[in-house]
Each structure stands twice: as structure tokens, then as C-alpha cells.
Design a protein around this motif. Structure first.
Motif, PDB file in Angstrom:
ATOM      1  N   GLU A 117       0.814  -1.218   0.000  1.00  0.00           N
ATOM      2  CA  GLU A 117       0.000   0.000   0.000  1.00  0.00           C
ATOM      3  C   GLU A 117       0.851   1.274   0.000  1.00  0.00           C
ATOM      4  O   GLU A 117       0.348   2.346  -0.310  1.00  0.00           O
ATOM      5  CB  GLU A 117      -0.942   0.016   1.197  1.00  0.00           C
ATOM      6  CG  GLU A 117      -0.239   0.142   2.545  1.00  0.00           C
ATOM      7  CD  GLU A 117      -1.214   0.339   3.688  1.00  0.00           C
ATOM      8  OE1 GLU A 117      -0.755   0.631   4.789  1.00  0.00           O
ATOM      9  OE2 GLU A 117      -2.440   0.201   3.465  1.00  0.00           O
ATOM     10  N   GLU A 118       2.134   1.142   0.331  1.00  0.00           N
ATOM     11  CA  GLU A 118       3.038   2.295   0.311  1.00  0.00           C
ATOM     12  C   GLU A 118       3.924   2.310  -0.932  1.00  0.00           C
ATOM     13  O   GLU A 118       4.814   3.138  -1.047  1.00  0.00           O
ATOM     14  CB  GLU A 118       3.895   2.296   1.583  1.00  0.00           C
ATOM     15  CG  GLU A 118       3.068   2.437   2.856  1.00  0.00           C
ATOM     16  CD  GLU A 118       3.913   2.473   4.108  1.00  0.00           C
ATOM     17  OE1 GLU A 118       5.013   3.055   4.048  1.00  0.00           O
ATOM     18  OE2 GLU A 118       3.477   1.921   5.136  1.00  0.00           O
ATOM     19  N   ARG A 119       3.652   1.381  -1.851  1.00  0.00           N
ATOM     20  CA  ARG A 119       4.436   1.306  -3.088  1.00  0.00           C
ATOM     21  C   ARG A 119       3.550   1.423  -4.316  1.00  0.00           C
ATOM     22  O   ARG A 119       3.899   0.971  -5.402  1.00  0.00           O
ATOM     23  CB  ARG A 119       5.219  -0.006  -3.134  1.00  0.00           C
ATOM     24  CG  ARG A 119       6.298  -0.111  -2.066  1.00  0.00           C
ATOM     25  CD  ARG A 119       7.145  -1.364  -2.214  1.00  0.00           C
ATOM     26  NE  ARG A 119       6.445  -2.563  -1.751  1.00  0.00           N
ATOM     27  CZ  ARG A 119       6.060  -3.565  -2.544  1.00  0.00           C
ATOM     28  NH1 ARG A 119       6.268  -3.504  -3.842  1.00  0.00           N
ATOM     29  NH2 ARG A 119       5.446  -4.627  -2.051  1.00  0.00           N
ATOM     30  N   GLN A 120       2.388   2.023  -4.148  1.00  0.00           N
ATOM     31  CA  GLN A 120       1.451   2.153  -5.274  1.00  0.00           C
ATOM     32  C   GLN A 120       2.020   3.079  -6.343  1.00  0.00           C
ATOM     33  O   GLN A 120       2.711   4.050  -6.041  1.00  0.00           O
ATOM     34  CB  GLN A 120       0.121   2.711  -4.776  1.00  0.00           C
ATOM     35  CG  GLN A 120      -0.563   1.860  -3.713  1.00  0.00           C
ATOM     36  CD  GLN A 120      -1.103   0.552  -4.277  1.00  0.00           C
ATOM     37  OE1 GLN A 120      -1.372   0.447  -5.467  1.00  0.00           O
ATOM     38  NE2 GLN A 120      -1.270  -0.437  -3.419  1.00  0.00           N
ATOM     39  N   SER A 121       1.717   2.785  -7.595  1.00  0.00           N
ATOM     40  CA  SER A 121       2.138   3.664  -8.690  1.00  0.00           C
ATOM     41  C   SER A 121       1.252   4.900  -8.731  1.00  0.00           C
ATOM     42  O   SER A 121       0.156   4.928  -8.163  1.00  0.00           O
ATOM     43  CB  SER A 121       2.047   2.913 -10.027  1.00  0.00           C
ATOM     44  OG  SER A 121       0.711   2.503 -10.254  1.00  0.00           O
ATOM     45  N   THR A 122       1.755   5.922  -9.405  1.00  0.00           N
ATOM     46  CA  THR A 122       0.991   7.165  -9.528  1.00  0.00           C
ATOM     47  C   THR A 122      -0.270   6.926 -10.356  1.00  0.00           C
ATOM     48  O   THR A 122      -0.212   6.351 -11.447  1.00  0.00           O
ATOM     49  CB  THR A 122       1.849   8.260 -10.192  1.00  0.00           C
ATOM     50  OG1 THR A 122       3.020   8.455  -9.405  1.00  0.00           O
ATOM     51  CG2 THR A 122       1.084   9.565 -10.309  1.00  0.00           C
ATOM     52  N   ASP A 123      -1.386   7.358  -9.827  1.00  0.00           N
ATOM     53  CA  ASP A 123      -2.667   7.277 -10.534  1.00  0.00           C
ATOM     54  C   ASP A 123      -3.483   8.480 -10.073  1.00  0.00           C
ATOM     55  O   ASP A 123      -4.012   8.478  -8.955  1.00  0.00           O
ATOM     56  CB  ASP A 123      -3.386   5.961 -10.217  1.00  0.00           C
ATOM     57  CG  ASP A 123      -4.663   5.780 -11.044  1.00  0.00           C
ATOM     58  OD1 ASP A 123      -5.482   6.723 -11.083  1.00  0.00           O
ATOM     59  OD2 ASP A 123      -4.842   4.694 -11.627  1.00  0.00           O
ATOM     60  N   ASP A 124      -3.572   9.499 -10.910  1.00  0.00           N
ATOM     61  CA  ASP A 124      -4.205  10.760 -10.503  1.00  0.00           C
ATOM     62  C   ASP A 124      -5.638  10.558 -10.018  1.00  0.00           C
ATOM     63  O   ASP A 124      -6.058  11.170  -9.025  1.00  0.00           O
ATOM     64  CB  ASP A 124      -4.188  11.763 -11.662  1.00  0.00           C
ATOM     65  CG  ASP A 124      -2.783  12.247 -11.980  1.00  0.00           C
ATOM     66  OD1 ASP A 124      -1.906  12.113 -11.100  1.00  0.00           O
ATOM     67  OD2 ASP A 124      -2.573  12.759 -13.099  1.00  0.00           O
ATOM     68  N   GLU A 125      -6.379   9.689 -10.693  1.00  0.00           N
ATOM     69  CA  GLU A 125      -7.780   9.474 -10.317  1.00  0.00           C
ATOM     70  C   GLU A 125      -7.879   8.813  -8.938  1.00  0.00           C
ATOM     71  O   GLU A 125      -8.645   9.258  -8.067  1.00  0.00           O
ATOM     72  CB  GLU A 125      -8.477   8.612 -11.373  1.00  0.00           C
ATOM     73  CG  GLU A 125      -9.978   8.458 -11.139  1.00  0.00           C
ATOM     74  CD  GLU A 125     -10.658   7.710 -12.274  1.00  0.00           C
ATOM     75  OE1 GLU A 125     -11.772   7.173 -12.043  1.00  0.00           O
ATOM     76  OE2 GLU A 125     -10.094   7.665 -13.387  1.00  0.00           O
ATOM     77  N   LYS A 126      -7.095   7.770  -8.706  1.00  0.00           N
ATOM     78  CA  LYS A 126      -7.119   7.084  -7.419  1.00  0.00           C
ATOM     79  C   LYS A 126      -6.550   7.966  -6.305  1.00  0.00           C
ATOM     80  O   LYS A 126      -7.042   7.947  -5.176  1.00  0.00           O
ATOM     81  CB  LYS A 126      -6.337   5.775  -7.507  1.00  0.00           C
ATOM     82  CG  LYS A 126      -7.014   4.712  -8.369  1.00  0.00           C
ATOM     83  CD  LYS A 126      -6.206   3.428  -8.388  1.00  0.00           C
ATOM     84  CE  LYS A 126      -6.888   2.357  -9.241  1.00  0.00           C
ATOM     85  NZ  LYS A 126      -6.086   1.109  -9.283  1.00  0.00           N
ATOM     86  N   ASP A 127      -5.510   8.737  -6.630  1.00  0.00           N
ATOM     87  CA  ASP A 127      -4.922   9.631  -5.623  1.00  0.00           C
ATOM     88  C   ASP A 127      -5.919  10.705  -5.199  1.00  0.00           C
ATOM     89  O   ASP A 127      -5.975  11.086  -4.030  1.00  0.00           O
ATOM     90  CB  ASP A 127      -3.653  10.294  -6.177  1.00  0.00           C
ATOM     91  CG  ASP A 127      -2.479   9.328  -6.285  1.00  0.00           C
ATOM     92  OD1 ASP A 127      -2.561   8.237  -5.701  1.00  0.00           O
ATOM     93  OD2 ASP A 127      -1.491   9.672  -6.951  1.00  0.00           O
ATOM     94  N   HIS A 128      -6.696  11.199  -6.159  1.00  0.00           N
ATOM     95  CA  HIS A 128      -7.685  12.222  -5.844  1.00  0.00           C
ATOM     96  C   HIS A 128      -8.797  11.639  -4.955  1.00  0.00           C
ATOM     97  O   HIS A 128      -9.264  12.295  -4.016  1.00  0.00           O
ATOM     98  CB  HIS A 128      -8.289  12.789  -7.130  1.00  0.00           C
ATOM     99  CG  HIS A 128      -9.313  13.864  -6.897  1.00  0.00           C
ATOM    100  ND1 HIS A 128      -8.985  15.140  -6.495  1.00  0.00           N
ATOM    101  CD2 HIS A 128     -10.684  13.838  -7.004  1.00  0.00           C
ATOM    102  CE1 HIS A 128     -10.081  15.853  -6.360  1.00  0.00           C
ATOM    103  NE2 HIS A 128     -11.124  15.096  -6.659  1.00  0.00           N
ATOM    104  N   ALA A 129      -9.180  10.409  -5.248  1.00  0.00           N
ATOM    105  CA  ALA A 129     -10.254   9.776  -4.478  1.00  0.00           C
ATOM    106  C   ALA A 129      -9.780   9.395  -3.074  1.00  0.00           C
ATOM    107  O   ALA A 129     -10.562   9.422  -2.116  1.00  0.00           O
ATOM    108  CB  ALA A 129     -10.769   8.547  -5.214  1.00  0.00           C
ATOM    109  N   GLU A 130      -8.492   9.045  -2.966  1.00  0.00           N
ATOM    110  CA  GLU A 130      -7.931   8.630  -1.669  1.00  0.00           C
ATOM    111  C   GLU A 130      -6.594   9.342  -1.462  1.00  0.00           C
ATOM    112  O   GLU A 130      -5.532   8.794  -1.770  1.00  0.00           O
ATOM    113  CB  GLU A 130      -7.730   7.112  -1.638  1.00  0.00           C
ATOM    114  CG  GLU A 130      -7.264   6.602  -0.282  1.00  0.00           C
ATOM    115  CD  GLU A 130      -6.871   5.129  -0.322  1.00  0.00           C
ATOM    116  OE1 GLU A 130      -6.363   4.645   0.692  1.00  0.00           O
ATOM    117  OE2 GLU A 130      -7.060   4.479  -1.372  1.00  0.00           O
TER     118      GLU A 130
END
Length: 354
Positions: free
Chosen positions: A298-311
């Protein structure tokens, strides 16, 4: 570095509470190498902006001037070296520029490393009105350490060929009177790769970054400058503070009276400093990346603007795991166990390329 122990550095750049960018990435390495460091913060933030959420304040020009004035009145402005980094606005940068001119007037031999933090990847981090102020500061510098985009911005030259790179370096050395230029973390574009000296050609089908240093020549019959270069393997992922660490190490290892050793007769004080800065910065990044790879998924997730915005905490955890491992790299910073540095190689014939 023993001969430099006790020298004093004035560092003027950003500050974050958590993590290692700006002064937090620069001051500790300088202290590890024996420098006393006086620190002026141009911003006071909770963390760097890559986390998505951050809080704090930017130092106003009036606040900076008040600090400068008190230090001058108390005779506390006594640096042998000066390092400036991120300064977000024109008024603040103008205040810093005024201070630099006053110090230089009293100390003509001041070693000043100017890191013109403007932006990266085609995007400005600062207001556009700081650009002409930086151009006026360039002649006061001993060394500048811009990235690729910042070279293009300062020289108004799009770097897309060897002749355009030559033009940019000539402008910096001749028009702006900068004695020493270092450009690090340059993507190896095909036109650069094909022109590199054979001795530093990276393995085929590999990802490497290039570092270039250029020192003005004092010989009127020699080329515009002595150019050195070296490659390092690319470490994938998003890291912050790398340029700040590199600039600090570059300043720390710059010895104006350095003489080239017999086995590297064309080494300059700048290429010597860049060799150590490049080697140590890359080693710190390797250690940081090794640590990041041990973290929970969970601390090595790739960049994903949509998922980052949601969480938003998804982005926070990723950034937190990639903060530079500076405290854990004191041995690297001091030079223990790194062996011989990755030497910057003289780029013979650079000025004859077309």
C-alpha cells in the motif's frame, strides 16, 4: 575534506517539517562534511508539494530583509560560501539578490552556488517574473546547477541538438559570465547519446541519465570551456530533494585550488566536485530505493491521478516511503565505503561537434 572544516555556509532556501527537500536535503550533508551552516528559510511548509496536501507560509520580502538586517547589524553574515535554492516570488528573490550583492562587495572571493529553481519538465514552479531577476544574479555566481528545463528558460534556447547545447553554454559563460555550470539528470536523448565519448557510452538498451559540467577557460586560444560528462543508471520512481542534495554536495566538494592528479590530468575543480556529488547522490538514491522496495504494497502504489484524488492518503503513503534516506546515509555522505567516485570524463572535441 579536512582542509575545509570550519568554513561557514549561508543557506537560503525552502524548509519542510517532514521529509528532505530544500534546506532539509542540503544542510545535514554540509554539516556531515564539516561545514558550519547558517539557515534562512524562504518557505516554511509541512511537507513538499508532491504529497498533494501541504500547509505553511512563504517568507515575505519584509521578513527576509528583517533577518538580513539583524544579521548584518550583529556582524553575523560571515560566510565563505553561499547556497541559494527555492525562492518563490520576485520580491523575495530581489531581497536575496540585494543581500548577495552586499556580501560579494565585502567578500569578492565568496564561493556562491546558485541553484536557479524555476521548474522542471516544461513547467514553472515559480512566478515568471523571477526569471529576469535570476538572469541578473547569474554574473554573481561561482557555480550554477540548473536542470535541463532551467537552462532552456534562462538562455531562451531549446536544447534539441549539440549546437543548441553549445549555444546555451556559451551564453551562460560569455553573456552571463558564469564561470562554472553543472547540468545533472539529463535524459539521454538520441542526439546526445550518439555524440558522447566512447568511454562513457552506457550499455545498449539501458536507461541512464547524463551529467554535464562546463568550466570557463582562462586561456584565450582554447575553446569556450572545458566540458566533462558522465552517466549514471536511472532509478525509476518519483524522488524529491535530489537536486537540493546534489547542489549541496557540489558546493561542499568544490575546492578552487584543487590540482588535477596525474591519473586525471584534465580534471578541473568543478569536474572533481561534480564527480563526488554525482557518485554520492546516486548512492543515496540507491539506498532510498532499496528501502522503498521493502515497504508494504500500500506504500508502493504507482501514480494514478484518479485514485490519488479519491484517496489522498494513497499519495501520501507513496511520497513518505520515498523520502531521501539521508540520516541512514551518513557513511555515503562522508565518503565511507563508496570507493573511487564515478569520475566525470573530459568530453574532448565537444566544441568541434556539429
Amino acid at each position: 575534506m579536512a582542509e575545509l572544516a570550519g568554513e561557514r555556509v549561508l543557506s537560503i532556501q525552502s524548509h519542510v517539517v517532514f521529509g528532505y527537500v530544500g534546506g532539509k536535503a542540503a544542510v545535514f550533508p554540509l554539516q556531515c562534511l564539516g561545514y558550519d551552516v547558517d539557515v534562512i528559510n524562504t518557505v516554511n511548509f509541512s511537507n513538499h508539494s508532491g504529497y498533494g496536501r501541504f500547509g505553511g507560509t512563504k517568507s515575505t520580502a519584509a521578513e527576509l530583509e528583517a533577518i538580513f538586517k539583524s544579521m548584518e547589524m550583529n556582524e553575523l553574515l560571515v560566510p565563505q560560501r553561499l547556497l541559494t535554492g527555492y525562492i518563490p516570488g520576485a520580491e523575495g528573490l530581489s531581497a536575496v539578490a540585494g543581500l548577495v550583492r552586499r556580501i560579494k562587495a565585502e567578500k569578492p572571493n565568496l564561493i556562491y552556488l546558485l541553484d536557479p529553481v524555476l521548474g522542471d519538465s516544461g513547467r514553472l514552479y515559480v512566478a515568471a517574473d523571477v526569471i529576469p531577476i535570476y538572469r541578473n544574479l547569474l554574473p554573481l555566481s561561482t557555480i550554477i546547477s540548473p536542470n535541463w528545463f532551467e537552462v532552456e528558460t534562462l538562455t531562451q534556447t531549446q536544447l534539441n541538438s549539440i549546437p543548441s547545447l553549445q549555444t546555451a553554454l556559451k551564453l551562460l559563460h560569455e553573456q552571463y559570465q558564469v564561470p562554472n555550470v553543472v547540468i545533472s539528470s539529463i535524459p539521454l536523448k538520441p542526439w546526445l547519446l550518439s555524440a558522447l565519448p566512447q568511454s562513457i557510452q552506457p550499455p545498449p538498451d539501458s536507461d541512464y541519465l547524463l551529467c554535464i559540467s562546463s568550466s570557463s577557460s582562462t586561456d584565450p586560444i582554447s575553446p569556450t570551456s572545458q566540458v566533462h560528462t558522465q552517466c549514471v543508471p536511472l532509478i525509476s520512481g518519483y524522488f524529491s530533494g535530489v537536486g537540493d542534495l546534489f547542489s549541496a554536495l557540489l558546493l561542499a566538494h568544490y575546492i578552487p585550488h584543487h590540482t588535477s592528479p596525474p591519473d586525471h590530468p584534465e580534471e578541473t575543480p568543478l569536474s572533481y566536485a561534480a564527480s563526488y556529488a554525482l557518485t554520492k547522490t546516486h548512492a543515496v538514491l540507491e539506498r532510498t530505493n532499496e528501502f522503498a522496495c521493502t515497504l508494504p504494497e500500500e506504500e508502493r502504489q504507482s501514480t494514478d491521478d484518479e485514485k490519488d484524488h479519491a484517496e489522498p492518503l494513497r499519495q501520501t503513503r507513496r511520497m513518505r516511503g520515498r523520502e531521501l534516506r539521508l540520516i541512514q546515509s551518513q557513511d555515503i555522505i562522508r565518503g565511507d565505503g563508496i570507493g573511487e567516485p564515478r569520475r566525470m570524463e573530459c568530453w574532448k572535441g565537444f566544441w568541434d561537434l556539429h
